[in-house]
Design a protein around this motif. Structure first.
Motif, PDB file in Angstrom:
ATOM      1  N   ALA A  95       2.211  11.925  15.434  1.00 20.54           N
ATOM      2  CA  ALA A  95       2.289  13.197  14.697  1.00 20.54           C
ATOM      3  C   ALA A  95       2.309  12.940  13.194  1.00 20.54           C
ATOM      4  CB  ALA A  95       3.534  13.968  15.140  1.00 20.54           C
ATOM      5  N   CYS A  96       3.064  11.934  12.768  1.00 27.07           N
ATOM      6  CA  CYS A  96       3.116  11.605  11.335  1.00 27.07           C
ATOM      7  C   CYS A  96       1.752  11.174  10.826  1.00 27.07           C
ATOM      8  CB  CYS A  96       4.130  10.498  11.087  1.00 27.07           C
ATOM      9  SG  CYS A  96       5.823  11.082  11.150  1.00 27.07           S
ATOM     10  N   ARG A  97       1.007  10.467  11.635  1.00 19.26           N
ATOM     11  CA  ARG A  97      -0.325  10.017  11.197  1.00 19.26           C
ATOM     12  C   ARG A  97      -1.214  11.214  10.880  1.00 19.26           C
ATOM     13  NH1 ARG A  97      -1.255   4.399  14.640  1.00 19.26           N
ATOM     14  NH2 ARG A  97       0.921   3.775  14.387  1.00 19.26           N
ATOM     15  N   GLN A  98      -1.143  12.244  11.709  1.00 18.69           N
ATOM     16  CA  GLN A  98      -1.953  13.434  11.444  1.00 18.69           C
ATOM     17  C   GLN A  98      -1.459  14.159  10.189  1.00 18.69           C
ATOM     18  OE1 GLN A  98      -4.767  14.533  12.840  1.00 18.69           O
ATOM     19  NE2 GLN A  98      -4.821  16.316  11.503  1.00 18.69           N
ATOM     20  N   VAL A  99      -0.158  14.220   9.991  1.00 18.52           N
ATOM     21  CA  VAL A  99       0.390  14.873   8.785  1.00 18.52           C
ATOM     22  C   VAL A  99       0.001  14.084   7.535  1.00 18.52           C
ATOM     23  CG1 VAL A  99       2.543  15.461   7.603  1.00 18.52           C
ATOM     24  CG2 VAL A  99       2.262  16.017  10.023  1.00 18.52           C
ATOM     25  N   LEU A 100       0.048  12.770   7.607  1.00 18.06           N
ATOM     26  CA  LEU A 100      -0.384  11.940   6.477  1.00 18.06           C
ATOM     27  C   LEU A 100      -1.872  12.133   6.217  1.00 18.06           C
ATOM     28  CD1 LEU A 100       1.525   8.615   7.323  1.00 18.06           C
ATOM     29  CD2 LEU A 100       2.116  10.264   5.532  1.00 18.06           C
ATOM     30  N   HIS A 101      -2.643  12.255   7.277  1.00 17.54           N
ATOM     31  CA  HIS A 101      -4.098  12.389   7.162  1.00 17.54           C
ATOM     32  C   HIS A 101      -4.493  13.644   6.385  1.00 17.54           C
ATOM     33  CE1 HIS A 101      -8.184  13.369   8.635  1.00 17.54           C
ATOM     34  NE2 HIS A 101      -8.333  12.065   8.684  1.00 17.54           N
ATOM     35  N   GLU A 102      -3.707  14.681   6.495  1.00 15.05           N
ATOM     36  CA  GLU A 102      -4.011  15.945   5.811  1.00 15.05           C
ATOM     37  C   GLU A 102      -4.113  15.761   4.297  1.00 15.05           C
ATOM     38  OE1 GLU A 102      -4.451  18.812   7.468  1.00 15.05           O
ATOM     39  OE2 GLU A 102      -4.661  20.136   5.738  1.00 15.05           O
ATOM     40  N   PHE A 103      -3.244  14.912   3.757  1.00 13.47           N
ATOM     41  CA  PHE A 103      -3.150  14.784   2.298  1.00 13.47           C
ATOM     42  C   PHE A 103      -3.591  13.431   1.753  1.00 13.47           C
ATOM     43  CE2 PHE A 103      -0.075  18.149   3.333  1.00 13.47           C
ATOM     44  CZ  PHE A 103      -0.530  19.142   2.475  1.00 13.47           C
ATOM     45  N   GLY A 104      -3.854  12.464   2.632  1.00 12.14           N
ATOM     46  CA  GLY A 104      -4.232  11.140   2.122  1.00 12.14           C
ATOM     47  C   GLY A 104      -4.919  10.269   3.147  1.00 12.14           C
ATOM     48  N   PRO A 105      -6.094  10.667   3.611  1.00  8.30           N
ATOM     49  CA  PRO A 105      -6.770   9.841   4.626  1.00  8.30           C
ATOM     50  C   PRO A 105      -7.073   8.424   4.160  1.00  8.30           C
ATOM     51  CG  PRO A 105      -8.216  11.600   3.807  1.00  8.30           C
ATOM     52  CD  PRO A 105      -6.846  11.884   3.290  1.00  8.30           C
ATOM     53  N   GLN A 106      -7.255   8.258   2.846  1.00  8.28           N
ATOM     54  CA  GLN A 106      -7.556   6.922   2.314  1.00  8.28           C
ATOM     55  C   GLN A 106      -6.294   6.192   1.842  1.00  8.28           C
ATOM     56  OE1 GLN A 106     -10.806   6.272   2.358  1.00  8.28           O
ATOM     57  NE2 GLN A 106     -11.605   8.347   2.578  1.00  8.28           N
ATOM     58  N   ALA A 107      -5.165   6.835   1.942  1.00  5.41           N
ATOM     59  CA  ALA A 107      -3.938   6.259   1.383  1.00  5.41           C
ATOM     60  C   ALA A 107      -3.539   4.975   2.114  1.00  5.41           C
ATOM     61  CB  ALA A 107      -2.799   7.274   1.467  1.00  5.41           C
ATOM     62  N   THR A 108      -2.819   4.129   1.388  1.00  2.47           N
ATOM     63  CA  THR A 108      -2.311   2.870   1.960  1.00  2.47           C
ATOM     64  C   THR A 108      -0.904   3.086   2.486  1.00  2.47           C
ATOM     65  OG1 THR A 108      -3.608   1.620   0.351  1.00  2.47           O
ATOM     66  CG2 THR A 108      -1.821   0.442   1.465  1.00  2.47           C
ATOM     67  N   VAL A 109      -0.650   2.593   3.692  1.00  3.10           N
ATOM     68  CA  VAL A 109       0.666   2.699   4.321  1.00  3.10           C
ATOM     69  C   VAL A 109       1.280   1.305   4.401  1.00  3.10           C
ATOM     70  CG1 VAL A 109       1.950   3.456   6.365  1.00  3.10           C
ATOM     71  CG2 VAL A 109      -0.188   4.625   5.721  1.00  3.10           C
ATOM     72  N   TYR A 110       2.434   1.138   3.734  1.00  4.30           N
ATOM     73  CA  TYR A 110       3.178  -0.118   3.818  1.00  4.30           C
ATOM     74  C   TYR A 110       4.368   0.102   4.738  1.00  4.30           C
ATOM     75  CZ  TYR A 110       0.710  -1.345  -0.530  1.00  4.30           C
ATOM     76  OH  TYR A 110      -0.245  -1.597  -1.468  1.00  4.30           O
ATOM     77  N   MET A 111       4.484  -0.718   5.770  1.00  6.62           N
ATOM     78  CA  MET A 111       5.614  -0.651   6.705  1.00  6.62           C
ATOM     79  C   MET A 111       6.479  -1.883   6.465  1.00  6.62           C
ATOM     80  SD  MET A 111       2.968   0.298   9.713  1.00  6.62           S
ATOM     81  CE  MET A 111       1.549  -0.105   8.681  1.00  6.62           C
TER      82      MET A 111
END
Ligand code: THU
Length: 134
Positions: A95-111
């Protein structure tokens, strides 16, 4: 997903993510998550997971951060750091991936976790073919 263990997350976002991690409200799971992202305008927004006695109403940290950003009027982000005291460091739920996708499909995710283990992926790598209207 690309795993680049040596890639270093931005220090300001890392500190912001650990700071808000302290504020996670997790009486049910005891599993704290902190997230901090940088909007395209350069502002840092934070979010923690906030649980609820009605379990399904709990809010993930990544979504809290996105809500903070969008509520402030920003409409895009370039990078997000997600921290947990877990091994390997947690990656955003579906669910978070879809919410992130709305505003930043190209954004970098650091875990990142306490040991400094880092996993890195773009939002599109985490969610190929994410849903969008039109
Ligand atoms: N959680 C997040 O904050 N982000 C995720 O991507 C997955 C899970 C939270 C929800 C819940 O409060 C706790 O972690 C345990 O599932």
């Amino acid at each position: 997903m690309t795993a680049k263990p040596n890639e270093t997350p931005p220090e300001d976002l890392l500190q912001a993510a650990w700071a808000v991690w302290e504020n996670a409200y997790v009486p049910y799971s005891t599993y704290r998550v902190g997230a901090a992202l940088r909007s395209e305008s350069g502002t840092v927004y934070q979010g923690a997971n906030i649980e609820n006695a009605s379990y399904g109403l709990g809010r993930c940290a990544e979504q809290s951060a996105i809500q903070a950003m969008a509520s402030a009027g920003d409409r895009g982000f370039t990078e997000i750091v997600v921290v947990t005291d877990d091994t390997p460091p947690a990656s955003p739920c579906g669910a978070c991936r879809q919410v992130l996708h709305e505003f930043g499909p190209q954004a970098t995710v650091y875990m990142v976790n306490r040991e400094g283990v880092v996993r890195v992926a773009s939002v599109e790598e985490l969610l190929p073919l994410g849903f969008s209207l039109g």
